[in-house]
Design an enzyme around this catalytic site. Structure first.
Site, PDB file in Angstrom:
ATOM      1  N   LYS A  50       0.810  -1.195   0.000  1.00 60.17           N
ATOM      2  CA  LYS A  50       0.000   0.000   0.000  1.00 60.17           C
ATOM      3  C   LYS A  50       0.851   1.257   0.000  1.00 60.17           C
ATOM      4  O   LYS A  50       0.362   2.342  -0.179  1.00 60.17           O
ATOM      5  CB  LYS A  50      -0.876   0.029   1.274  1.00 60.17           C
ATOM      6  N   ASP A 110      15.134  -0.704  -0.652  1.00 61.67           N
ATOM      7  CA  ASP A 110      16.079  -0.820   0.458  1.00 61.67           C
ATOM      8  C   ASP A 110      17.095  -1.906   0.090  1.00 61.67           C
ATOM      9  O   ASP A 110      18.092  -1.625  -0.577  1.00 61.67           O
ATOM     10  CB  ASP A 110      15.290  -1.140   1.726  1.00 61.67           C
ATOM     11  N   ARG A 172       0.962   6.429   7.591  1.00 61.63           N
ATOM     12  CA  ARG A 172       0.879   6.549   6.125  1.00 61.63           C
ATOM     13  C   ARG A 172       0.323   7.903   5.716  1.00 61.63           C
ATOM     14  O   ARG A 172       0.630   8.422   4.650  1.00 61.63           O
ATOM     15  CB  ARG A 172      -0.034   5.462   5.545  1.00 61.63           C
TER      16      ARG A 172
HETATM   17  P1  IMP Z   1      13.511  -4.238   0.175  1.00 59.12           P
HETATM   18  O1  IMP Z   1      13.096  -5.578  -0.337  1.00 59.12           O
HETATM   19  O2  IMP Z   1      14.460  -4.333   1.330  1.00 59.12           O
HETATM   20  O3  IMP Z   1      14.039  -3.319  -0.899  1.00 59.12           O
HETATM   21  O4  IMP Z   1      12.215  -3.669   0.841  1.00 59.12           O
HETATM   22  C1  IMP Z   1      11.560  -2.577   0.394  1.00 59.12           C
HETATM   23  C2  IMP Z   1      10.251  -2.465   1.138  1.00 59.12           C
HETATM   24  O5  IMP Z   1      10.445  -2.431   2.564  1.00 59.12           O
HETATM   25  C3  IMP Z   1       9.626  -1.141   0.770  1.00 59.12           C
HETATM   26  O6  IMP Z   1       8.758  -1.309  -0.332  1.00 59.12           O
HETATM   27  C4  IMP Z   1       8.913  -0.748   2.032  1.00 59.12           C
HETATM   28  O7  IMP Z   1       7.613  -1.296   2.016  1.00 59.12           O
HETATM   29  C5  IMP Z   1       9.699  -1.401   3.154  1.00 59.12           C
HETATM   30  N1  IMP Z   1      10.626  -0.421   3.753  1.00 59.12           N
HETATM   31  C6  IMP Z   1      11.978  -0.376   3.659  1.00 59.12           C
HETATM   32  N2  IMP Z   1      12.485   0.652   4.343  1.00 59.12           N
HETATM   33  C7  IMP Z   1      11.424   1.300   4.889  1.00 59.12           C
HETATM   34  C8  IMP Z   1      11.301   2.494   5.709  1.00 59.12           C
HETATM   35  O8  IMP Z   1      12.272   3.177   6.072  1.00 59.12           O
HETATM   36  N3  IMP Z   1      10.039   2.833   6.045  1.00 59.12           N
HETATM   37  C9  IMP Z   1       8.949   2.133   5.680  1.00 59.12           C
HETATM   38  N4  IMP Z   1       9.010   1.036   4.908  1.00 59.12           N
HETATM   39  C10 IMP Z   1      10.245   0.618   4.518  1.00 59.12           C
END
Ligand code: IMP
Ligand code: MG
Length: 185
Positions: A50, A110, A172
């Protein structure tokens, strides 16, 4: 009125990292660039629910080429120690993207594990092209190389909320990107 006056900071936000005006200006720039790059083509914009809600809604209104919209939803448990992926599709697309120009829109990259999994999934459906637009980019924890064609802001390795991004489904609705009080310095 400053954001401090609005009571957000009392609710657990330590600091405003990116102000609404900065977000709006950047989203407008991205929309303009995307409209130029896709001129003469029809676009399918796909967002991941979301967190992408606000970014996608604002970006769409800055895009001037014909565009269709669809969404995916994935499981959002932490998978930092699970390099195999650990991403599960909770909601699939409703439209076919075969032969279409697809712009994949994410709130945050991330580690890149989520995006890597989803890009492979989408690529298997044989779109004519597939590019990525991420609102926020945290490159410090990146485990997978992700081809980010468009990005809103680079942010430090801190947990951020607002403008669609949540902490346990809260925050959010903040109109800015902020740091949580509990986050380490
Ligand atoms: P990744 O697979 O580690 O790249 O994860 C990315 C997902 O983790 C994003 O789409 C977010 O939903 C969540 N995420 C990563 N860092 C944050 C943050 O600092 N705040 C909120 N959600 C985060
Ligand atoms: Mg996400």
């Amino acid at each position: 009125m400053s954001h401090e006056d609005e009571g957000w900071l009392e609710g657990g936000i330590r600091e405003v990292l990116i102000r609404p005006e900065e977000i709006a200006a950047r989203v407008q720039e991205l929309g303009r660039q995307i409209s130029l790059d896709y001129a003469g083509r029809e676009l399918v914009m796909i967002g991941v629910l979301k967190g992408v809600l606000f970014f996608m809604a604002d970006l769409l209104r800055c895009v001037t080429v014909p565009v269709e919209v669809d969404f995916l939803a994935v499981s959002s448990y932490s998978h930092k120690n699970d390099r195999q992926g650990g991403v599960r599709l909770l909601k699939d697309l409703e439209i076919s993207i075969e032969g279409r120009h697809v712009l994949f829109v994410e709130d945050m990259v991330d580690t890149g594990l989520t995006l890597n999994y989803l890009l492979r999934n989408l690529q298997a459906r044989q779109p004519a092209s597939l590019e990525v637009c991420a609102f926020l980019n945290k490159s410090k924890n990146r485990l997978m190389e992700i081809p980010l064609k468009y990005r809103g802001f680079d942010v430090p390795d801190r947990f951020v909320v607002g403008y669609g991004l949540d902490y346990r489904e809260q925050y959010r609705n903040l109109p800015f990107i902020g740091l949580l009080k509990g986050d380490r310095l």
